[in-house]
Design an enzyme around this catalytic site. Structure first.
Site, PDB file in Angstrom:
ATOM      1  N   GLY A  67       0.791  -1.229   0.000  1.00  0.00           N
ATOM      2  CA  GLY A  67       0.000   0.000   0.000  1.00  0.00           C
ATOM      3  C   GLY A  67       0.819   1.273   0.000  1.00  0.00           C
TER       4      GLY A  67
ATOM      5  N   ASN B 256      -8.313   4.361   8.230  1.00  0.00           N
ATOM      6  CA  ASN B 256      -7.750   3.189   8.878  1.00  0.00           C
ATOM      7  C   ASN B 256      -7.899   3.186  10.390  1.00  0.00           C
ATOM      8  OD1 ASN B 256      -5.746   5.376   8.164  1.00  0.00           O
ATOM      9  ND2 ASN B 256      -4.566   4.313   9.734  1.00  0.00           N
TER      10      ASN B 256
ATOM     11  N   GLN C 178      -7.988   0.071   2.983  1.00  0.00           N
ATOM     12  CA  GLN C 178      -8.913  -0.509   3.960  1.00  0.00           C
ATOM     13  C   GLN C 178     -10.276  -0.823   3.345  1.00  0.00           C
ATOM     14  OE1 GLN C 178      -8.161  -1.500   6.942  1.00  0.00           O
ATOM     15  NE2 GLN C 178      -6.180  -0.524   7.266  1.00  0.00           N
TER      16      GLN C 178
ATOM     17  N   SER D  41      -3.564  -3.222  -0.882  1.00  0.00           N
ATOM     18  CA  SER D  41      -2.486  -4.011  -0.283  1.00  0.00           C
ATOM     19  C   SER D  41      -3.019  -5.388   0.078  1.00  0.00           C
ATOM     20  CB  SER D  41      -1.956  -3.304   0.967  1.00  0.00           C
ATOM     21  OG  SER D  41      -0.873  -4.012   1.530  1.00  0.00           O
TER      22      SER D  41
ATOM     23  N   CYS E 241       0.690   1.186  10.910  1.00  0.00           N
ATOM     24  CA  CYS E 241       1.587   1.557   9.822  1.00  0.00           C
ATOM     25  C   CYS E 241       2.366   2.840  10.121  1.00  0.00           C
ATOM     26  CB  CYS E 241       0.782   1.752   8.534  1.00  0.00           C
ATOM     27  SG  CYS E 241      -0.189   0.316   8.075  1.00  0.00           S
TER      28      CYS E 241
END
Length: 384
Positions: free
Chosen positions: A70, A150, A180, A200, A326
């Site tokens: 991602g 997210n 997401q 991703s 992340c």
């Protein structure tokens, strides 16, 4: 009992995906650029994955670019598009609650001379449409809005945004961070006005270290990885065939019996939101229905620090997140929570519970029972 409620950070790979990845690593391990039969088989696996992913989006397989995940997809979308279209202007628009892989990339572009406008959001995390409309100017070349936040799961009205942008100026490129959202929503880039879409694999039960970027064939974009000219010169380097094959299968699985899978997540979310009301001093930052993604529930707990509660839950076999996994192991105060107006006392008292296809209501019941046991003790300790 072990309960994994951190699926927005990463998901468990499907057994079928793991089996395919292993096969591509140990049996059909050729380089897809090689001209012998082993290379041909690897190339076929890459093409099949592109076809399977493209089919889920109703786009052309040649519009799918494979990446390392991602973050690279977002970097490629923003940097590649900004540099390729800078003659048209230097203005970019994004929301104020973007993922770090977008926000920090935009900061880099600002260093290169681009100007970025960040849109405010309301208490549910939705972008201010009036501000978006008023921010578009003749120099605007790119708008980047995440599909699903997210941290709190806010779902942006991407089709409405795409329509607004292209009504004002059809030349503006619309990028959507769909990391997401992919696998949780039916996404139709052509219909929704999306020209760039990031995803991703490990967010939808695929392997880590691989993702894709949908690039509308009409979009001008510059590469930033140079070498042997793989993937039509857009991203040089030997393709990650095991990861790509695994992602293709995970994508196909995600959209097989899609409504059933989505309904399962919705039921888990609604059940969690209902049961959390039984605990005093809890505040939900996510909402039932379509305004919030089916897999994310953000809860603020009065009187206890998120990190303390996270590790107390971990001791009982429950794994959750105190923010975006992340960003870092020690994230700063959440800009998303600040953006939606969460009280200062709750900014460091918020956990994210995120669900996947393997979770059950029984796991939520166990989590609620543990929270009822832990919170009174932790709150007394914190006050002391």
């Amino acid at each position: 009992m072990e309960v994994y409620f951190d699926n927005s950070a990463t998901t468990r790979s499907l057994d079928s995906v793991a089996k395919l990845v292993l096969k591509m690593m140990t049996e059909e391990y050729g380089n897809p650029s090689a001209r012998h039969i082993m290379g041909v088989k690897a190339e076929q696996a890459v093409k099949q994955a592109a076809q399977d992913i493209a089919a889920t989006l109703k786009v052309k397989d040649k519009e799918i670019l494979f990446t390392s995940g991602g973050s690279e997809s977002n970097n490629m979308a923003l940097i590649g598009t900004a540099l390729a279209n800078k003659r048209g202007g230097n203005h970019i628009i994004a929301s104020s609650i973007e993922h770090p892989s977008v926000y920090n990339t935009l900061s880099y572009l600002e260093e290169l001379g681009f100007r970025v406008t960040y849109l405010k959001v309301d208490e549910k995390g939705h972008v201010d449409m009036d501000m978006l409309k008023n921010s578009i100017c003749p120099e605007t070349i790119l708008v980047s809005i995440m599909y699903v936040n997210n941290e709190i799961g806010a779902a942006e009205p991407v089709e409405e945004i795409g329509k607004l942008i292209h009504t004002i100026n059809p030349n503006i490129i619309f990028h959507v961070d769909g990391i997401q959202a992919y696998g949780k929503y039916i996404i139709r880039p052509k219909k929704q006005g999306i020209q760039l879409l990031s995803a991703s694999a490990h967010k939808f039960h695929g392997p880590k270290g691989v993702g894709f970027l949908y690039i509308d064939e009409k979009v001008k974009i510059k590469p930033f990885i140079y070498g042997g000219g793989q993937q039509k010169n857009l991203r040089s380097g030997t393709e990650n065939v095991p990861g790509i094959a695994g992602m293709g299968l995970a994508a196909k699985e995600a959209y097989t019996n899609f409504e059933e899978k989505r309904d399962h997540l919705c039921q888990l979310k609604d059940y969690m939101l209902e049961r959390i009301k039984e605990i005093e001093g809890t505040y939900a930052n996510s909402y039932p229905g379509l305004e919030s993604a089916p897999q994310v529930v953000s809860i603020s707990f009065e009187g206890v620090r998120s990190e303390v509660l996270l590790h107390a839950l971990e001791d009982r076999g429950i794994y959750v997140s105190s923010g975006s996994a992340c960003s870092s192991n020690h994230p700063d105060v959440s800009g998303t929570l600040q953006g939606i107006g969460v009280k200062r006392s709750l900014l460091d008292a918020t956990l994210r519970f995120s669900f996947g296809r393997f979770n059950t209501k029984g796991e939520i019941d166990y989590c609620i029972d543990v929270l009822k046991e832990l919170l009174p003790v932790l709150r007394r300790y914190q006050r002391g």
